[in-house]
Design a protein around this motif. Structure first.
Motif, PDB file in Angstrom:
ATOM      1  N   ALA A 148       5.908   2.877  -8.091  1.00 44.71           N
ATOM      2  CA  ALA A 148       6.975   3.816  -8.158  1.00 44.71           C
ATOM      3  C   ALA A 148       7.517   4.007  -9.631  1.00 44.71           C
ATOM      4  CB  ALA A 148       8.403   3.266  -7.465  1.00 44.71           C
ATOM      5  N   PRO A 149       7.739   2.834 -10.566  1.00 45.47           N
ATOM      6  CA  PRO A 149       8.176   3.053 -12.058  1.00 45.47           C
ATOM      7  C   PRO A 149       6.964   3.532 -12.877  1.00 45.47           C
ATOM      8  CG  PRO A 149       7.989   0.768 -11.549  1.00 45.47           C
ATOM      9  CD  PRO A 149       7.603   1.311 -10.195  1.00 45.47           C
ATOM     10  N   LEU A 150       5.786   3.320 -12.478  1.00 45.29           N
ATOM     11  CA  LEU A 150       4.700   3.752 -13.476  1.00 45.29           C
ATOM     12  C   LEU A 150       4.041   4.980 -13.085  1.00 45.29           C
ATOM     13  CD1 LEU A 150       3.223   2.117 -15.991  1.00 45.29           C
ATOM     14  CD2 LEU A 150       1.211   1.265 -14.057  1.00 45.29           C
ATOM     15  N   MET A 151       3.934   5.454 -11.956  1.00 43.56           N
ATOM     16  CA  MET A 151       3.454   6.921 -11.407  1.00 43.56           C
ATOM     17  C   MET A 151       4.680   7.953 -11.482  1.00 43.56           C
ATOM     18  SD  MET A 151       0.656   6.097  -8.602  1.00 43.56           S
ATOM     19  CE  MET A 151      -1.174   5.571  -9.019  1.00 43.56           C
ATOM     20  N   ARG A 152       4.320   9.011 -12.026  1.00 47.35           N
ATOM     21  CA  ARG A 152       5.081  10.276 -11.895  1.00 47.35           C
ATOM     22  C   ARG A 152       5.511  10.564 -10.477  1.00 47.35           C
ATOM     23  NH1 ARG A 152       6.202  11.538 -17.034  1.00 47.35           N
ATOM     24  NH2 ARG A 152       4.637  10.971 -18.526  1.00 47.35           N
ATOM     25  N   ASN A 153       4.283  10.585  -9.682  1.00 46.62           N
ATOM     26  CA  ASN A 153       4.628  11.114  -8.263  1.00 46.62           C
ATOM     27  C   ASN A 153       3.785  10.067  -7.275  1.00 46.62           C
ATOM     28  OD1 ASN A 153       5.661  13.887  -8.924  1.00 46.62           O
ATOM     29  ND2 ASN A 153       3.896  14.048 -10.065  1.00 46.62           N
ATOM     30  N   PRO A 154       4.530   8.908  -7.138  1.00 49.65           N
ATOM     31  CA  PRO A 154       3.778   8.016  -6.238  1.00 49.65           C
ATOM     32  C   PRO A 154       3.747   8.432  -4.839  1.00 49.65           C
ATOM     33  CG  PRO A 154       6.188   7.525  -6.495  1.00 49.65           C
ATOM     34  CD  PRO A 154       5.725   8.681  -7.694  1.00 49.65           C
ATOM     35  N   PRO A 155       2.509   8.040  -4.183  1.00 54.40           N
ATOM     36  CA  PRO A 155       2.391   8.639  -2.553  1.00 54.40           C
ATOM     37  C   PRO A 155       2.921   8.241  -1.709  1.00 54.40           C
ATOM     38  CG  PRO A 155       0.745   7.042  -3.442  1.00 54.40           C
ATOM     39  CD  PRO A 155       1.598   7.252  -4.616  1.00 54.40           C
ATOM     40  N   TYR A 156       4.049   7.235  -1.977  1.00 52.63           N
ATOM     41  CA  TYR A 156       4.861   6.676  -0.784  1.00 52.63           C
ATOM     42  C   TYR A 156       5.888   6.068  -1.477  1.00 52.63           C
ATOM     43  CZ  TYR A 156       1.931   2.648  -2.661  1.00 52.63           C
ATOM     44  OH  TYR A 156       1.256   2.036  -3.441  1.00 52.63           O
ATOM     45  N   ASP A 157       7.192   5.585  -0.693  1.00 53.47           N
ATOM     46  CA  ASP A 157       8.311   4.996  -1.214  1.00 53.47           C
ATOM     47  C   ASP A 157       8.021   3.804  -0.704  1.00 53.47           C
ATOM     48  OD1 ASP A 157      10.883   3.899  -1.377  1.00 53.47           O
ATOM     49  OD2 ASP A 157      11.765   5.831  -1.207  1.00 53.47           O
ATOM     50  N   GLN A 158       8.016   2.850  -1.906  1.00 54.08           N
ATOM     51  CA  GLN A 158       7.984   1.440  -1.991  1.00 54.08           C
ATOM     52  C   GLN A 158       8.911   0.713  -1.212  1.00 54.08           C
ATOM     53  OE1 GLN A 158       6.655   0.218  -5.949  1.00 54.08           O
ATOM     54  NE2 GLN A 158       8.790  -0.233  -6.569  1.00 54.08           N
ATOM     55  N   ASP A 159      10.011   1.184  -1.461  1.00 55.40           N
ATOM     56  CA  ASP A 159      11.135   0.726  -0.822  1.00 55.40           C
ATOM     57  C   ASP A 159      11.494   0.806   0.784  1.00 55.40           C
ATOM     58  OD1 ASP A 159      11.964  -0.491  -3.366  1.00 55.40           O
ATOM     59  OD2 ASP A 159      12.961   1.324  -3.812  1.00 55.40           O
ATOM     60  N   LYS A 160      10.966   2.187   1.396  1.00 58.57           N
ATOM     61  CA  LYS A 160      11.399   2.391   2.422  1.00 58.57           C
ATOM     62  C   LYS A 160       9.998   2.579   3.615  1.00 58.57           C
ATOM     63  CE  LYS A 160      15.243   5.329   0.753  1.00 58.57           C
ATOM     64  NZ  LYS A 160      15.662   6.614   0.579  1.00 58.57           N
ATOM     65  N   ASP A 161       9.024   2.731   3.110  1.00 56.06           N
ATOM     66  CA  ASP A 161       7.883   3.000   3.839  1.00 56.06           C
ATOM     67  C   ASP A 161       7.135   1.614   4.511  1.00 56.06           C
ATOM     68  OD1 ASP A 161       8.401   5.817   3.510  1.00 56.06           O
ATOM     69  OD2 ASP A 161       6.835   5.953   1.953  1.00 56.06           O
ATOM     70  N   PHE A 162       7.663   0.290   4.125  1.00 54.38           N
ATOM     71  CA  PHE A 162       6.987  -0.541   4.684  1.00 54.38           C
ATOM     72  C   PHE A 162       7.801  -1.801   5.198  1.00 54.38           C
ATOM     73  CE2 PHE A 162       4.530   1.497   1.186  1.00 54.38           C
ATOM     74  CZ  PHE A 162       3.344   1.189   1.713  1.00 54.38           C
ATOM     75  N   THR A 163       7.184  -2.661   5.801  1.00 50.40           N
ATOM     76  CA  THR A 163       7.956  -3.729   6.565  1.00 50.40           C
ATOM     77  C   THR A 163       7.168  -5.015   5.745  1.00 50.40           C
ATOM     78  OG1 THR A 163       8.423  -2.772   8.753  1.00 50.40           O
ATOM     79  CG2 THR A 163       8.388  -5.148   8.449  1.00 50.40           C
TER      80      THR A 163
END
Length: 326
Positions: free
Chosen positions: A104-119
């Protein structure tokens, strides 16, 4: 006694309104094979730890546990596939700090939300990175490599397992700290990196230790420094980056089992129990430690907190270093 226990369960479930369905789902999961996605090519740290643990997980769960390498896009291909998967516990991910806290901080357009898309489920293990060069490299230590790089700007190349991975970030941090320029060569995983490093077509890799440890021990490649704050047991004669002139330099890689967001609590708990049992097994621990891993463990809450903490840490680090990738 058996009949009495069965009747009690049904009656208690009826009183809870809907509880029998939950109990049946918990008791029957998994009812078919489970796939653990790995975002890198075979032979890298993520692949190694997933395959080391898979047999014990399979024995504990009573169903096949398959490891599926979906290499590409710096490991984010498999992470994105997991984020889109049905949250039923049959598609999971062996994620890394790179895919789950750095994207998320390194990519301009990350392909997913690392905070919301995983358990987040359980921390599988942690490893240091090690700066590795071909066996016939002219420099004998990290200071020698840096001096060569200063005299030959851009001539040295370094490999990573993909853009925005921990390996990429570590090398960029070193370049900035030392004031040098090197050329980045991204790969689809650390296994292919090893082949080209031994062939001498690569100059440097700051890579996960388990991939390289057998070849460092055999003399096929040479270690210059490790990225832990202290020397590691597996390579006691190899100094740290901090010892080599860069105090405070520390970067590690962790591996974590995750599922899609919305994974049911009974499924989450089943995997937490299975993973912790596998990680406590003396044979597994010995194999992990021999391969260069520090075995993990803990609760799902512990795993979620680690992702949150590391995302904040690397977000600040990437911003202060001015590192950004498209």
């Amino acid at each position: 006694m058996i009949k009495r226990r069965t009747v009690f369960t049904v009656l208690a479930g009826s009183a809870a309104g809907g509880m029998p369905g939950i109990l049946r789902a918990q008791e029957s999961y998994p009812s078919r094979s489970v796939t653990i996605l790995v975002g890198f090519a075979p032979g890298g740290g993520t692949d190694i730890i997933a395959r080391l643990l898979a047999p014990s997980l399979q024995a504990e769960l009573g169903q096949a546990v398959a490891v599926d390498n979906r290499a590409g896009a710096s490991g984010t291909l498999a992470s994105a596939a997991t984020a889109r998967a049905k949250p039923d516990g049959y598609t999971l991910l062996m994620g890394t700090v790179s895919t789950q806290a750095v994207v998320a901080p390194l990519m301009r357009n990350p392909p997913y939300d690392q905070d919301k898309d995983f358990t987040p489920l359980v921390l599988a293990g942690t490893v240091p990175l090690v700066a590795v060069v071909p066996a016939n490299a002219p420099y004998r230590d990290l200071k020698g490599l840096i001096e060569f790089a200063r005299q030959n700007p851009g001539k040295l190349n370094y490999a990573s397992s993909g853009i925005a991975t921990q390996q990429h970030l570590a090398a960029e941090m070193l370049c900035q700290a030392a004031g040098i320029q090197m050329t980045h060569v991204p790969y689809r995983g650390t296994g292919p990196v090893l082949n080209d490093l031994m062939a001498g077509t690569l100059d440097l890799a700051i890579d996960t230790m388990p991939t390289h440890l057998p070849h460092l021990r055999s003399g096929s490649t040479r270690a210059l420094a490790v990225t832990m704050p202290e020397r590691v047991k597996a390579l006691p004669d190899v100094p740290t980056v901090a010892e080599s002139g860069f105090p405070g330099f520390e970067i590690t890689v962790w591996y974590m089992l995750l599922g899609p967001a919305g994974l049911p609590a009974p499924v989450t708990e089943r995997w937490v129990q299975a993973m912790n049992k596998a990680l406590r097994d003396p044979t597994n621990r010995s194999r992990l430690e021999e391969a260069g891993f520090i075995p993990g463990g803990g609760s799902a809450a512990d795993a979620a907190e680690l992702v949150r903490r590391e995302a904040a840490r690397y977000g600040a680090l990437v911003q202060s270093a001015g590192i950004r990738v498209d």
